[in-house]
Design a protein around this motif. Structure first.
Motif, PDB file in Angstrom:
ATOM      1  N   ALA A   8      24.557-100.801  -6.054  1.00  8.30           N
ATOM      2  CA  ALA A   8      23.112-100.725  -6.235  1.00  8.30           C
ATOM      3  C   ALA A   8      22.525-102.126  -6.257  1.00  8.30           C
ATOM      4  CB  ALA A   8      22.778-100.007  -7.543  1.00  8.30           C
ATOM      5  N   VAL A   9      21.248-102.234  -5.910  1.00  9.44           N
ATOM      6  CA  VAL A   9      20.550-103.519  -5.915  1.00  9.44           C
ATOM      7  C   VAL A   9      19.362-103.417  -6.870  1.00  9.44           C
ATOM      8  CG1 VAL A   9      19.426-105.315  -4.558  1.00  9.44           C
ATOM      9  CG2 VAL A   9      21.251-103.936  -3.532  1.00  9.44           C
ATOM     10  N   ILE A  10      19.241-104.426  -7.733  1.00  4.43           N
ATOM     11  CA  ILE A  10      18.180-104.489  -8.739  1.00  4.43           C
ATOM     12  C   ILE A  10      17.316-105.702  -8.432  1.00  4.43           C
ATOM     13  CG2 ILE A  10      17.652-104.600 -11.194  1.00  4.43           C
ATOM     14  CD1 ILE A  10      20.627-103.706 -11.653  1.00  4.43           C
ATOM     15  N   PHE A  11      16.066-105.477  -8.109  1.00  3.08           N
ATOM     16  CA  PHE A  11      15.163-106.552  -7.695  1.00  3.08           C
ATOM     17  C   PHE A  11      14.220-106.975  -8.822  1.00  3.08           C
ATOM     18  CE2 PHE A  11      16.240-104.697  -3.592  1.00  3.08           C
ATOM     19  CZ  PHE A  11      16.267-105.784  -2.732  1.00  3.08           C
ATOM     20  N   ASP A  12      13.902-108.251  -8.846  1.00  4.93           N
ATOM     21  CA  ASP A  12      12.708-108.744  -9.508  1.00  4.93           C
ATOM     22  C   ASP A  12      11.528-108.397  -8.607  1.00  4.93           C
ATOM     23  OD1 ASP A  12      10.909-110.278 -11.087  1.00  4.93           O
ATOM     24  OD2 ASP A  12      11.320-112.072  -9.899  1.00  4.93           O
ATOM     25  N   VAL A  13      10.306-108.446  -9.140  1.00  2.52           N
ATOM     26  CA  VAL A  13       9.127-108.122  -8.322  1.00  2.52           C
ATOM     27  C   VAL A  13       8.377-109.378  -7.891  1.00  2.52           C
ATOM     28  CG1 VAL A  13       6.895-106.928  -8.275  1.00  2.52           C
ATOM     29  CG2 VAL A  13       8.894-105.810  -9.303  1.00  2.52           C
ATOM     30  N   GLY A  14       7.903-110.180  -8.845  1.00  2.00           N
ATOM     31  CA  GLY A  14       7.089-111.338  -8.507  1.00  2.00           C
ATOM     32  C   GLY A  14       7.857-112.436  -7.804  1.00  2.00           C
ATOM     33  N   VAL A  98      14.598-104.080   1.984  1.00  2.00           N
ATOM     34  CA  VAL A  98      14.517-102.923   1.083  1.00  2.00           C
ATOM     35  C   VAL A  98      14.545-101.622   1.890  1.00  2.00           C
ATOM     36  CG1 VAL A  98      12.996-101.689  -0.522  1.00  2.00           C
ATOM     37  CG2 VAL A  98      13.346-104.155  -0.773  1.00  2.00           C
ATOM     38  N   GLU A  99      13.795-101.594   2.970  1.00  2.00           N
ATOM     39  CA  GLU A  99      13.768-100.401   3.810  1.00  2.00           C
ATOM     40  C   GLU A  99      15.139-100.127   4.422  1.00  2.00           C
ATOM     41  OE1 GLU A  99      10.625-101.272   6.518  1.00  2.00           O
ATOM     42  OE2 GLU A  99       9.107-101.310   4.919  1.00  2.00           O
ATOM     43  N   ALA A 100      15.831-101.191   4.817  1.00  2.00           N
ATOM     44  CA  ALA A 100      17.167-101.015   5.397  1.00  2.00           C
ATOM     45  C   ALA A 100      18.163-100.518   4.352  1.00  2.00           C
ATOM     46  CB  ALA A 100      17.647-102.337   5.993  1.00  2.00           C
ATOM     47  N   LEU A 101      18.073-101.040   3.151  1.00  2.00           N
ATOM     48  CA  LEU A 101      18.937-100.570   2.069  1.00  2.00           C
ATOM     49  C   LEU A 101      18.652 -99.102   1.755  1.00  2.00           C
ATOM     50  CD1 LEU A 101      18.662-103.656  -0.309  1.00  2.00           C
ATOM     51  CD2 LEU A 101      20.768-102.901   0.817  1.00  2.00           C
ATOM     52  N   ASP A 102      17.375 -98.768   1.694  1.00  2.00           N
ATOM     53  CA  ASP A 102      16.985 -97.393   1.402  1.00  2.00           C
ATOM     54  C   ASP A 102      17.482 -96.446   2.487  1.00  2.00           C
ATOM     55  OD1 ASP A 102      15.652 -95.403  -0.125  1.00  2.00           O
ATOM     56  OD2 ASP A 102      13.923 -95.519   1.208  1.00  2.00           O
ATOM     57  N   ALA A 103      17.406 -96.893   3.728  1.00  2.00           N
ATOM     58  CA  ALA A 103      17.887 -96.065   4.834  1.00  2.00           C
ATOM     59  C   ALA A 103      19.384 -95.798   4.730  1.00  2.00           C
ATOM     60  CB  ALA A 103      17.558 -96.737   6.166  1.00  2.00           C
ATOM     61  N   ARG A 104      20.115 -96.716   4.116  1.00  2.00           N
ATOM     62  CA  ARG A 104      21.550 -96.547   3.902  1.00  2.00           C
ATOM     63  C   ARG A 104      21.858 -95.856   2.567  1.00  2.00           C
ATOM     64  NH1 ARG A 104      25.028-100.143   7.052  1.00  2.00           N
ATOM     65  NH2 ARG A 104      26.505-100.046   5.311  1.00  2.00           N
TER      66      ARG A 104
END
Length: 205
Positions: A8-14, A98-104
């Protein structure tokens, strides 16, 4: 022994997912450099804002500050009413990752230092993007700030992850170090290309 694979990947936002540029916002409010710096210093803007990220309600914090500095009341009010203007465009290249990760079907999460009052309108504004995330832990909602170890432990518990399952991505070294201290793998964000390389190396892309 080989490390367990990251799942899993956990992102900061700002400044990882979206730019944050309060300086430009302040310039639009106070064009004169000396007057602007005086405002920032007089009210202790950055520490005050951090208290909002830490969970203090804006209405309470702004009323107290405006009473102390009535000459700045309109500027303090604008910080709350127009905070969305401090958040700028998506950071180049990161939304595509993010979109590529979500697609996977890689589980996506976020931990952000963000006011509980300011987060909901921004979340609604960017709903199509944030709907890709399974959960987002907002500091102001839980009363904890990065890099306090407690916020990472809370996030892992809420996300249902072991520390070695997550890759945490943040642009501040102190937050990356805090994540590593609790066992998370972490990446200090500088640009989308180096993040892509890390994601590929972890076989997430």
């Amino acid at each position: 022994m080989a490390e367990a694979p990251i799942t899993a990947v956990i992102f900061d936002v700002g400044n990882v997912l979206y730019g944050w540029d309060p300086d430009s916002f302040l310039v639009r409010q106070i064009a004169d450099d000396e007057a602007r710096m005086r405002f920032i210093d007089d009210i202790g803007l950055w520490d005050w804002h951090e208290s909002l990220d830490g969970g203090r309600p804006f209405a309470e914090a702004s009323a107290e500050l405006s009473e102390k500095f009535p000459e700045y009341a309109h500027l303090i009010a604008a910080w709350g009413e127009r905070f969305g203007e401090t958040i700028t465009d998506p950071v180049p290249g990161v939304h595509a990752l993010v979109e590529a990760l979500d697609a996977r079907r890689v589980p996506l999460f976020a931990i952000t230092n963000f006011s509980a009052d300011f987060w909901p309108p921004f979340r609604r504004r960017e709903a199509a993007f944030f709907d890709r995330f399974r959960d987002i832990l907002v500091s102001g909602e839980v009363g904890l700030l990065k890099p306090d170890p407690a916020i990472y432990y809370l996030a892992l518990d809420r996300f249902g992850l072991r520390p070695d399952q997550g890759l945490f991505v943040d642009d501040r070294a102190i937050n990356v170090e805090g994540a590593r201290a609790v066992g998370l793998r972490a990446h200090l964000f500088t640009d989308a290309e180096s993040l892509r390389e890390r994601l590929e190396a972890e076989r997430l892309l």
